[in-house]
Design a protein around this motif. Sequence first.
Motif: not given
Length: 635
Positions: A289-293, A295-308
Amino acid sequence: MLDGLRLMSKNIFGRLILAAFAAVIVVGFGLWGIRDMFTNFRGNQLATIGDREITVQEYRNSYQNDLQRLQQQTRRAITSQEARKIGLDRQVMAELVTGSALDQDARRLGLAISDADIARIVRAEKAFAGPAGFDQARMDLILRDNGYSETSFIREQRQLALRKQIGAALTGGLNAPMVLLAAINTYASQTRQADYFVLPAPDLSKAPPPADEAVTTWYDRHKDIYRSPEYRAVNVLIITPDSVAKTIAISDDEARKSYDHDLARLYSTPEKRAVTLLTFANAADAAKARARIDAGESFDKVTADKAAGGVLADIGETTEASMFDPAIASAAFALKQPGVTQPVAGKFGVVLARVSRIEPGATKPFDSVKDQIKQGLARLRARDAIQKLHDKIEDQRAAGKNLSDAAKAVGLTPQLFTTDAAGAGKGEAGQSGARIPALAGDSDLLKAIFASDVGVDNDAVSRRDGGYDWFEINAVQPSRQLPLAEVRPQILKAMRDDEAEKQVATKANELARQIDAGQSPEKVAAANGATLFHTPPFPRSGAPGLSPAAVEQMFGTPVGGAGVALADKGGRVVFKVTDAATPPLDLKNPAIAKITPKLDEGLGDDLFTQYVSGLQSQLGLRLNQAAYAAIIGQE
């Protein structure tokens, strides 16, 4: 009587009668007890309601518990006399009787509550909550401090829950009727419009003085008004924390030490941050999850991804000390600006903490609070200083010195006052004058002064601010009837004012009758040299230029009607109501919406009170008046 009994015992019939009488007494004592034959109460029995007995010890325990809670709330000691004045004794008895009646009613209705529900109620109690929720150790501590065992507390909670069931069944869904709301709306929202003018009271200062006979008659009718109050000349020595604190010097170094000691608690506002936590079961998921952030993804987008695999928790605005996990708190408050932390191993998983807002902390400079700190320290030291002064003065008085000499020995000087029972000095013509600030606000001291006498050695009076008052009565001037010659100027003024009010009232009533008969207010006002005013719509709360008495009279007069009301300086307001309006009932009106829950609650309370009163009548309440008087200290 004894001779008669002896004669009866000499024959067989007399002995049989005496034996039967003795048997009745023995059986009676055996069934009811010796004490019950006369009082119907046992020694420890305070009251009964139905089949429930309230004991003296039960009352004492409840009274002491309530008294302790009251003392904790007020943060001062409360005497039994003060508690009785506010009705604590009656409140405790009412609670015990009401609770007993409801408990019996719950048994009659077959009400019950499960252990699971009781556990849920206890665990939901906010007082028992720790950083991670319900805290058993905290509950044990609170119960111990309040004199409860866990068993007694659970038993009490079960009783309260059953009582609440009865209350909820009675008052649940009870709403104020629309008729009541409409009446309140009419009273609160109705407006009036009126035309009015003011008639001043006539100036009779240059009128011929009344005859001596009339003055004497007035004096005889109002003699009680013309009495001087009792006055007492008294030496008073007053010691207060403020007066003693002014004599205590606090250095800058002492103030600085206090400032440094209390800096974090009193003079600093800690930094606050808005924090959201994303918790993962393992470090690998958190790292992804930290790597996705990164890479430019927003924190809200990562939290919305249940698969994370993350669990979101928004803990809102908080301080570092308030966060329950020190490791996460340290990481979140280490960020220099809003952002997301690296993965942190917390107590319940691996966490990414986002800080969305930072509110910097602030500290009050020492110079801005220095004087305040010095005053506080001086007041603290004044407590000890006051007690030392008290002891020194009492030692001097015990040695035979009067108050002036005792005060002089400790560097103080009493004040001499002549006062009435209300704390006012002498005025003109034997009447009370201006209030004496040192006495008027000290009711305990005034009561003590007027309960004493010349030559009495009085005890020091404890002040409510922690200080002491000492006093000596020098002289007593009894209340006396003031002679007519002394109060004649006052009587002449009172007679002029009374006559002026009669004249203006008579004239105003006549003008109001003319308006009622059809004359226009404009013409009536102009004919009497008065200015006519037209009001805009105004509510019962009042209108500019109108006295409360005038507003009340106008709302009590129908549209088109005329009336008279009191005005300033003895004048009269003559008015005609020209319009009235009542807006329709609107349940969304903020005023109505605000009062509706209170009405619902009040109706529910009234219904519940009537229900309990009916229960008490049905069950039968008996009170041991002698035991009750003794236990509250009135015997």
